[in-house]
Design a protein around this motif. Structure first.
Motif, PDB file in Angstrom:
ATOM      1  N   CYS A 105       0.836  -1.209   0.000  1.00  0.00           N
ATOM      2  CA  CYS A 105       0.000   0.000   0.000  1.00  0.00           C
ATOM      3  C   CYS A 105       0.868   1.254   0.000  1.00  0.00           C
ATOM      4  O   CYS A 105       0.657   2.185  -0.790  1.00  0.00           O
ATOM      5  CB  CYS A 105      -0.921   0.008   1.219  1.00  0.00           C
ATOM      6  SG  CYS A 105      -2.238  -1.230   1.174  1.00  0.00           S
ATOM      7  N   PHE A 106       1.841   1.292   0.908  1.00  0.00           N
ATOM      8  CA  PHE A 106       2.715   2.468   1.001  1.00  0.00           C
ATOM      9  C   PHE A 106       3.650   2.566  -0.202  1.00  0.00           C
ATOM     10  O   PHE A 106       3.996   3.673  -0.635  1.00  0.00           O
ATOM     11  CB  PHE A 106       3.517   2.426   2.302  1.00  0.00           C
ATOM     12  CG  PHE A 106       2.703   2.801   3.513  1.00  0.00           C
ATOM     13  CD1 PHE A 106       2.398   4.123   3.787  1.00  0.00           C
ATOM     14  CD2 PHE A 106       2.224   1.814   4.362  1.00  0.00           C
ATOM     15  CE1 PHE A 106       1.641   4.466   4.895  1.00  0.00           C
ATOM     16  CE2 PHE A 106       1.461   2.151   5.474  1.00  0.00           C
ATOM     17  CZ  PHE A 106       1.164   3.478   5.742  1.00  0.00           C
ATOM     18  N   LEU A 107       4.049   1.424  -0.736  1.00  0.00           N
ATOM     19  CA  LEU A 107       4.919   1.452  -1.911  1.00  0.00           C
ATOM     20  C   LEU A 107       4.180   2.013  -3.123  1.00  0.00           C
ATOM     21  O   LEU A 107       4.755   2.778  -3.915  1.00  0.00           O
ATOM     22  CB  LEU A 107       5.437   0.047  -2.210  1.00  0.00           C
ATOM     23  CG  LEU A 107       6.531  -0.053  -3.273  1.00  0.00           C
ATOM     24  CD1 LEU A 107       7.798   0.671  -2.813  1.00  0.00           C
ATOM     25  CD2 LEU A 107       6.856  -1.512  -3.581  1.00  0.00           C
ATOM     26  N   LEU A 108       2.913   1.667  -3.279  1.00  0.00           N
ATOM     27  CA  LEU A 108       2.117   2.224  -4.374  1.00  0.00           C
ATOM     28  C   LEU A 108       1.945   3.738  -4.216  1.00  0.00           C
ATOM     29  O   LEU A 108       1.916   4.475  -5.205  1.00  0.00           O
ATOM     30  CB  LEU A 108       0.754   1.537  -4.440  1.00  0.00           C
ATOM     31  CG  LEU A 108       0.766   0.091  -4.939  1.00  0.00           C
ATOM     32  CD1 LEU A 108      -0.595  -0.571  -4.723  1.00  0.00           C
ATOM     33  CD2 LEU A 108       1.158   0.017  -6.410  1.00  0.00           C
ATOM     34  N   MET A 146       5.150   5.239  -5.389  1.00  0.00           N
ATOM     35  CA  MET A 146       5.207   5.222  -6.854  1.00  0.00           C
ATOM     36  C   MET A 146       4.348   6.339  -7.453  1.00  0.00           C
ATOM     37  O   MET A 146       4.702   6.913  -8.492  1.00  0.00           O
ATOM     38  CB  MET A 146       4.758   3.848  -7.368  1.00  0.00           C
ATOM     39  CG  MET A 146       5.713   2.727  -7.007  1.00  0.00           C
ATOM     40  SD  MET A 146       5.094   1.082  -7.456  1.00  0.00           S
ATOM     41  CE  MET A 146       5.224   1.154  -9.236  1.00  0.00           C
ATOM     42  N   SER A 147       3.233   6.651  -6.803  1.00  0.00           N
ATOM     43  CA  SER A 147       2.394   7.746  -7.309  1.00  0.00           C
ATOM     44  C   SER A 147       3.103   9.089  -7.127  1.00  0.00           C
ATOM     45  O   SER A 147       3.000   9.976  -7.986  1.00  0.00           O
ATOM     46  CB  SER A 147       1.043   7.757  -6.592  1.00  0.00           C
ATOM     47  OG  SER A 147       1.169   8.157  -5.243  1.00  0.00           O
ATOM     48  N   TYR A 148       3.839   9.240  -6.022  1.00  0.00           N
ATOM     49  CA  TYR A 148       4.619  10.467  -5.818  1.00  0.00           C
ATOM     50  C   TYR A 148       5.715  10.584  -6.870  1.00  0.00           C
ATOM     51  O   TYR A 148       5.962  11.676  -7.402  1.00  0.00           O
ATOM     52  CB  TYR A 148       5.230  10.473  -4.415  1.00  0.00           C
ATOM     53  CG  TYR A 148       6.213  11.606  -4.188  1.00  0.00           C
ATOM     54  CD1 TYR A 148       5.749  12.908  -3.990  1.00  0.00           C
ATOM     55  CD2 TYR A 148       7.580  11.375  -4.194  1.00  0.00           C
ATOM     56  CE1 TYR A 148       6.649  13.956  -3.800  1.00  0.00           C
ATOM     57  CE2 TYR A 148       8.480  12.409  -4.003  1.00  0.00           C
ATOM     58  CZ  TYR A 148       8.006  13.701  -3.808  1.00  0.00           C
ATOM     59  OH  TYR A 148       8.909  14.739  -3.629  1.00  0.00           O
ATOM     60  N   SER A 204      -5.242   8.135  -0.113  1.00  0.00           N
ATOM     61  CA  SER A 204      -5.426   9.589  -0.197  1.00  0.00           C
ATOM     62  C   SER A 204      -4.243  10.246  -0.884  1.00  0.00           C
ATOM     63  O   SER A 204      -4.409  11.162  -1.707  1.00  0.00           O
ATOM     64  CB  SER A 204      -5.609  10.173   1.208  1.00  0.00           C
ATOM     65  OG  SER A 204      -6.755   9.634   1.837  1.00  0.00           O
ATOM     66  N   LEU A 205      -3.026   9.784  -0.560  1.00  0.00           N
ATOM     67  CA  LEU A 205      -1.826  10.326  -1.198  1.00  0.00           C
ATOM     68  C   LEU A 205      -1.825  10.028  -2.700  1.00  0.00           C
ATOM     69  O   LEU A 205      -1.425  10.868  -3.510  1.00  0.00           O
ATOM     70  CB  LEU A 205      -0.569   9.751  -0.540  1.00  0.00           C
ATOM     71  CG  LEU A 205      -0.336  10.151   0.924  1.00  0.00           C
ATOM     72  CD1 LEU A 205       0.844   9.370   1.501  1.00  0.00           C
ATOM     73  CD2 LEU A 205      -0.081  11.649   1.030  1.00  0.00           C
ATOM     74  N   ILE A 206      -2.294   8.840  -3.044  1.00  0.00           N
ATOM     75  CA  ILE A 206      -2.354   8.459  -4.464  1.00  0.00           C
ATOM     76  C   ILE A 206      -3.357   9.328  -5.211  1.00  0.00           C
ATOM     77  O   ILE A 206      -3.072   9.838  -6.299  1.00  0.00           O
ATOM     78  CB  ILE A 206      -2.723   6.963  -4.594  1.00  0.00           C
ATOM     79  CG1 ILE A 206      -1.569   6.087  -4.081  1.00  0.00           C
ATOM     80  CG2 ILE A 206      -3.040   6.611  -6.044  1.00  0.00           C
ATOM     81  CD1 ILE A 206      -1.918   4.623  -3.942  1.00  0.00           C
ATOM     82  N   SER A 208      -4.525  13.551  -8.986  1.00  0.00           N
ATOM     83  CA  SER A 208      -5.328  14.741  -9.283  1.00  0.00           C
ATOM     84  C   SER A 208      -4.436  15.848  -9.829  1.00  0.00           C
ATOM     85  O   SER A 208      -4.774  16.511 -10.825  1.00  0.00           O
ATOM     86  CB  SER A 208      -6.041  15.221  -8.014  1.00  0.00           C
ATOM     87  OG  SER A 208      -6.957  14.253  -7.552  1.00  0.00           O
ATOM     88  N   LEU A 209      -3.273  16.038  -9.199  1.00  0.00           N
ATOM     89  CA  LEU A 209      -2.317  17.037  -9.673  1.00  0.00           C
ATOM     90  C   LEU A 209      -1.739  16.642 -11.032  1.00  0.00           C
ATOM     91  O   LEU A 209      -1.515  17.491 -11.897  1.00  0.00           O
ATOM     92  CB  LEU A 209      -1.190  17.213  -8.650  1.00  0.00           C
ATOM     93  CG  LEU A 209      -1.618  17.798  -7.294  1.00  0.00           C
ATOM     94  CD1 LEU A 209      -0.473  17.725  -6.301  1.00  0.00           C
ATOM     95  CD2 LEU A 209      -2.100  19.228  -7.457  1.00  0.00           C
TER      96      LEU A 209
END
Length: 313
Positions: A112-115, A118-120, A212-214, A219-220
């Motif tokens: 979960c945190f790795l994904l 990756m989105s960041y 939420s981070l993803i 969105s950005l």
């Protein structure tokens, strides 16, 4: 209640996913093929990323960690399930059961945190390409990867230790094909409401925060992509991001279905099917999703095959 204080010494019974009808034997063979293909696909991704200098970037390093987690996740579940089915036994010791809970939760939480990491990475690459080497430095990449593994392991250790601390004094038959915490605590002959609340809070932290981070990152990214003037650049960005979003949707959707829906909607048979999706099928899809539509990975595979052919000649 005679076994309440001695539950650690009595084996559990896994009812499994298949019986021995011809249809289920065919489905079991399919699962074995998926398992082997998943191991080979993820191992190939790790090898390509390791040996090809052009893939030595933060994006592919994170992808190699995802492949490693997927290999470990599917290996946590399928071999024991296959051994029990082939040997016509359903027994699993409390130690093995606790190990499965720990590894499954650790790898699932870590992924979960790795994904999210990756989105960041994709956000920085698309929205701040000139500052990418600074914002996505090697140190930060290692920190995010290590944090993903550690956060998953802490959650896994707490859930495994707490789950096995309950007394199991009645039926020890787990209606599942591996030891998963929600299926296991149904058998406890103690009040588990506090632990269920704790597990729900852990799920919020381990699922909703990364999700939420993803969503924020993409969105950005969407805003930045829509502002691009080049159609080719927009297509490349959408292709890269759609692969990641497909993995995110499948992985998070199935886990949230198991861990975050109201207990009154729980169905053991449905849980087994949904669990099979994210423990068996998702690890198979990840390397294909990230490689089939990725020119860099396909190029690395061609270069590796050329080298192997040259070595043979």
């Amino acid at each position: 209640m005679e076994n309440a204080n001695n539950s650690s010494g009595i084996n559990f019974i896994l009812l499994g996913l298949f019986n021995h009808t011809k249809m289920h034997q065919f489905l079991f063979a399919m699962v074995l093929m998926i398992f082997i293909t998943s191991l080979m696909g993820n191992a190939l991704m790790i090898i390509l990323i390791h040996v090809d200098p052009q893939l030595h970037t933060p994006m592919y390093f994170l992808l190699s960690q995802l492949s490693l987690m997927d290999m470990m996740l599917v290996s946590t579940v399928v071999p024991k399930m296959a051994a029990n089915y082939l040997m016509d036994t359903r027994v699993i010791s409390p130690t093995d059961c606790g190990t499965q809970v720990f590894l499954f939760v650790s790898l699932g939480g870590g992924e979960c945190f790795l994904l999210a990491a990756m989105s960041y990475d994709r956000y920085v690459a698309i929205c701040h390409p000139l500052r990418y080497p600074i914002l996505m430095s090697q140190k930060l990449c290692l920190l995010m990867t290590t944090g993903s593994w550690l956060l998953g392991a802490v959650d896994g250790l707490m859930q495994a230790a707490t789950t096995l601390s309950f007394p199991y004094c009645h039926s020890r038959e787990i209606n599942h094909f591996f030891c998963e915490a929600p299926a296991l605590i149904r058998l406890a002959c103690a009040d588990t409401k506090l632990f269920e609340s704790f597990m729900y809070v852990c799920c919020i932290l381990m699922l909703l925060i990364p999700l939420s981070l993803i969503f924020a990152s993409y969105s950005l990214i969407l805003v930045a992509v829509l502002r691009m003037r080049s159609a080719a650049a927009r297509k490349k960005a959408f292709t890269t991001c759609s692969s990641h979003l497909a993995v995110v949707g499948l992985f998070f959707g199935t886990i949230m279905f198991i861990y975050m829906r109201p207990k009154s909607y729980s169905s053991e048979d449905h849980d087994k099917v949904v669990s099979a999706v994210y423990t068996i099928f998702t690890p198979l899809l990840n390397p294909f999703i990230y490689s089939v539509r990725n020119k860099d990975v396909k190029g690395a595979l061609k270069r590796l095959l050329v080298k192997l052919l040259q070595c043979q000649h």
